[in-house]
Design an enzyme around this catalytic site. Structure first.
Site, PDB file in Angstrom:
ATOM      1  N   ASP A  12      33.148 -59.064  -2.223  1.00 18.63           N
ATOM      2  CA  ASP A  12      32.969 -59.198  -3.680  1.00 18.63           C
ATOM      3  C   ASP A  12      33.495 -60.579  -4.077  1.00 18.63           C
ATOM      4  O   ASP A  12      34.175 -61.245  -3.303  1.00 18.63           O
ATOM      5  CB  ASP A  12      33.771 -58.098  -4.396  1.00 18.63           C
ATOM      6  CG  ASP A  12      33.653 -58.208  -5.914  1.00 18.63           C
ATOM      7  OD1 ASP A  12      32.534 -58.429  -6.409  1.00 18.63           O
ATOM      8  OD2 ASP A  12      34.681 -58.097  -6.600  1.00 18.63           O
ATOM      9  N   SER A  13      33.189 -60.954  -5.320  1.00 21.54           N
ATOM     10  CA  SER A  13      33.700 -62.226  -5.824  1.00 21.54           C
ATOM     11  C   SER A  13      35.217 -62.178  -6.039  1.00 21.54           C
ATOM     12  O   SER A  13      35.839 -63.216  -6.227  1.00 21.54           O
ATOM     13  CB  SER A  13      33.010 -62.558  -7.151  1.00 21.54           C
ATOM     14  OG  SER A  13      33.193 -61.486  -8.055  1.00 21.54           O
ATOM     15  N   TYR A  44      31.591 -65.048 -10.290  1.00 18.95           N
ATOM     16  CA  TYR A  44      30.242 -65.425  -9.862  1.00 18.95           C
ATOM     17  C   TYR A  44      29.249 -65.268 -11.026  1.00 18.95           C
ATOM     18  O   TYR A  44      28.202 -65.880 -11.041  1.00 18.95           O
ATOM     19  CB  TYR A  44      29.768 -64.506  -8.725  1.00 18.95           C
ATOM     20  CG  TYR A  44      30.329 -64.799  -7.349  1.00 18.95           C
ATOM     21  CD1 TYR A  44      31.417 -65.650  -7.163  1.00 18.95           C
ATOM     22  CD2 TYR A  44      29.762 -64.191  -6.234  1.00 18.95           C
ATOM     23  CE1 TYR A  44      31.928 -65.883  -5.889  1.00 18.95           C
ATOM     24  CE2 TYR A  44      30.256 -64.427  -4.957  1.00 18.95           C
ATOM     25  CZ  TYR A  44      31.336 -65.261  -4.792  1.00 18.95           C
ATOM     26  OH  TYR A  44      31.819 -65.488  -3.536  1.00 18.95           O
ATOM     27  N   CYS A  75      29.483 -56.766  -4.778  1.00 19.11           N
ATOM     28  CA  CYS A  75      29.357 -57.511  -6.037  1.00 19.11           C
ATOM     29  C   CYS A  75      27.934 -57.366  -6.593  1.00 19.11           C
ATOM     30  O   CYS A  75      26.959 -57.658  -5.895  1.00 19.11           O
ATOM     31  CB  CYS A  75      29.657 -58.973  -5.740  1.00 19.11           C
ATOM     32  SG  CYS A  75      29.493 -60.071  -7.130  1.00 19.11           S
ATOM     33  N   ASN A  76      27.826 -56.939  -7.838  1.00 25.70           N
ATOM     34  CA  ASN A  76      26.495 -56.796  -8.451  1.00 25.70           C
ATOM     35  C   ASN A  76      25.781 -58.137  -8.550  1.00 25.70           C
ATOM     36  O   ASN A  76      24.579 -58.234  -8.288  1.00 25.70           O
ATOM     37  CB  ASN A  76      26.619 -56.218  -9.869  1.00 25.70           C
ATOM     38  CG  ASN A  76      26.972 -54.750  -9.869  1.00 25.70           C
ATOM     39  OD1 ASN A  76      26.115 -53.903 -10.003  1.00 25.70           O
ATOM     40  ND2 ASN A  76      28.249 -54.442  -9.694  1.00 25.70           N
ATOM     41  N   THR A  77      26.527 -59.172  -8.927  1.00 27.11           N
ATOM     42  CA  THR A  77      25.910 -60.486  -9.118  1.00 27.11           C
ATOM     43  C   THR A  77      25.348 -61.011  -7.790  1.00 27.11           C
ATOM     44  O   THR A  77      24.203 -61.486  -7.730  1.00 27.11           O
ATOM     45  CB  THR A  77      26.942 -61.467  -9.710  1.00 27.11           C
ATOM     46  OG1 THR A  77      27.527 -60.863 -10.869  1.00 27.11           O
ATOM     47  CG2 THR A  77      26.320 -62.776 -10.085  1.00 27.11           C
ATOM     48  N   GLU A 154      40.841 -58.258 -15.444  1.00 27.91           N
ATOM     49  CA  GLU A 154      41.713 -59.037 -14.556  1.00 27.91           C
ATOM     50  C   GLU A 154      43.077 -59.283 -15.205  1.00 27.91           C
ATOM     51  O   GLU A 154      44.099 -59.271 -14.551  1.00 27.91           O
ATOM     52  CB  GLU A 154      41.055 -60.373 -14.216  1.00 27.91           C
ATOM     53  CG  GLU A 154      39.708 -60.170 -13.550  1.00 27.91           C
ATOM     54  CD  GLU A 154      39.505 -60.929 -12.265  1.00 27.91           C
ATOM     55  OE1 GLU A 154      40.193 -61.942 -12.072  1.00 27.91           O
ATOM     56  OE2 GLU A 154      38.666 -60.487 -11.464  1.00 27.91           O
ATOM     57  N   THR A 188      31.334 -54.707 -10.906  1.00 27.40           N
ATOM     58  CA  THR A 188      32.412 -54.029 -10.174  1.00 27.40           C
ATOM     59  C   THR A 188      33.633 -53.702 -11.026  1.00 27.40           C
ATOM     60  O   THR A 188      34.364 -52.766 -10.729  1.00 27.40           O
ATOM     61  CB  THR A 188      32.878 -54.924  -9.023  1.00 27.40           C
ATOM     62  OG1 THR A 188      33.096 -56.241  -9.553  1.00 27.40           O
ATOM     63  CG2 THR A 188      31.866 -54.981  -7.915  1.00 27.40           C
ATOM     64  N   HIS A 189      33.872 -54.516 -12.056  1.00 27.18           N
ATOM     65  CA  HIS A 189      35.084 -54.325 -12.861  1.00 27.18           C
ATOM     66  C   HIS A 189      34.957 -53.189 -13.883  1.00 27.18           C
ATOM     67  O   HIS A 189      35.956 -52.660 -14.340  1.00 27.18           O
ATOM     68  CB  HIS A 189      35.414 -55.604 -13.629  1.00 27.18           C
ATOM     69  CG  HIS A 189      35.923 -56.718 -12.772  1.00 27.18           C
ATOM     70  ND1 HIS A 189      35.211 -57.226 -11.716  1.00 27.18           N
ATOM     71  CD2 HIS A 189      37.067 -57.423 -12.833  1.00 27.18           C
ATOM     72  CE1 HIS A 189      35.906 -58.201 -11.165  1.00 27.18           C
ATOM     73  NE2 HIS A 189      37.031 -58.346 -11.824  1.00 27.18           N
TER      74      HIS A 189
HETATM   75  N1  DGL Z   1      31.995 -58.844  -9.030  1.00 25.90           N
HETATM   76  C1  DGL Z   1      31.158 -59.310 -10.111  1.00 25.90           C
HETATM   77  C2  DGL Z   1      29.972 -58.343 -10.295  1.00 25.90           C
HETATM   78  O1  DGL Z   1      30.002 -57.198  -9.903  1.00 25.90           O
HETATM   79  C3  DGL Z   1      31.927 -59.439 -11.401  1.00 25.90           C
HETATM   80  C4  DGL Z   1      32.899 -60.576 -11.437  1.00 25.90           C
HETATM   81  C5  DGL Z   1      32.231 -61.934 -11.348  1.00 25.90           C
HETATM   82  O2  DGL Z   1      31.640 -62.413 -12.336  1.00 25.90           O
HETATM   83  O3  DGL Z   1      32.344 -62.529 -10.283  1.00 25.90           O
HETATM   84  O4  DGL Z   1      28.984 -58.740 -10.846  1.00 25.90           O
END
Ligand code: DGL
Length: 273
Positions: A12-13, A44, A75-77, A154, A188-189
């Site tokens: 993940d990011s 990300y 990570c979704n992004t 965060e 994810t958050h």
């Molecule tokens: N982990 C990223 C997501 O799920 C969220 C945090 C980010 O912007 O990196 O998209």
């Protein structure tokens, strides 16, 4: 090491992907995880596809040095913008969180109106919409970027604060007007904001956390590929954690959500990969 007993790489990011790692640990306790959180380069969600792809490829190269048998892009992004290209170059199975999340949402909605909240990059990619409408072209999908949610999670102190309610109400207003009955937590958050989101959306809206279906999908994939861990329950699974910046905050966060210790989280230089 036998291939079946090799670990699963999860990345993940930052630390949000631990919500996915936690679900994998819960649903497939026989598997061992090597987790990487790109804490030096998070977020990300505001970056370009070129950058997200470059970062994701570096992370995949790092995870491969740990001899992982499969990779989960938690990570979704990165799932939205990098997964397909990485998959083309990779000879081990790789899975993202978007397809599983889209599937469960399409199966959940009753009135055919699905909302997605996610980062700017994920919403703009329209990948959730494509997957959902591939499953059922009749479904309406309304996306809303919620960029302030990641820093709020965060930061940690405003999770039960009227400030969060005010921001969330502003973001959710449009989704409420469309009378959605299903809301995908497409970042994810966001599962960590679940109680606030659920209260504000009301009991007629079902919240979907893609992590749950991702862990199920991973289990199916491992089974299909003959990659399920064959070691018995008596062997203790030691999960390992890596980050790209100092590990202190990551360890704190991990301790608050994981069933195992991440005390020995190591920092690596991801730019070397
Ligand atoms: N982990 C990223 C997501 O799920 C969220 C945090 C980010 O912007 O990196 O998209």
């Amino acid at each position: 090491m036998e291939l079946q007993n090799a670990p699963i790489g999860v990345f993940d990011s930052g630390f949000g992907g631990l919500t996915v790692a936690r679900e994998i640990m819960r649903q497939i306790p026989n598997e061992t995880i090597v987790y990487f959180g790109d804490t030096a380069r998070v977020p990300y969600g505001t970056k370009s596809q070129t950058t997200i792809l470059k970062y994701s490829k570096q992370i995949v190269r790092f995870l491969r040095t740990k001899e992982v048998k499969a990779i989960v892009v938690a990570c979704n992004t990165a799932s939205a913008l990098a997964l397909e290209e990485i998959r083309r170059e990779l000879e081990i199975p790789i899975l993202g969180v978007i397809k599983p999340g889209a599937k469960i949402a399409a199966n959940t909605t009753k009135n055919g109106k699905i909302g997605i909240i996610a980062t700017e990059a994920t919403i703009q990619s329209r990948v959730y919409t494509h997957f959902i409408q591939d499953l059922n072209p009749e479904l309406t999908v309304i996306g809303k970027a919620c960029p302030l949610f990641v820093p709020i999670v965060e930061e940690g102190t405003f999770l039960n604060d009227p400030i969060l309610d005010a921001i969330a109400n502003r973001y959710l207003e449009e989704l409420k007007q469309h009378k959605i009955d299903t809301l995908i937590l497409g970042c994810t958050h966001y599962p960590l904001l679940r109680s606030t989101l659920s209260r504000l959306m009301g009991e007629d809206v079902t919240l979907v956390n893609p992590a749950y279906e991702t862990a199920r999908e991973l289990q199916r994939l491992l089974r299909k590929e003959g990659l399920e861990n064959t070691q018995g329950q008596e062997i203790e699974r030691i999960h390992t954690f890596y980050v790209s910046d100092v590990p202190d905050r990551f360890k704190q966060f991990a301790a608050s959500i994981l069933p195992c210790s991440a005390e020995r989280t190591a920092q690596i230089n991801i730019e070397e990969y």
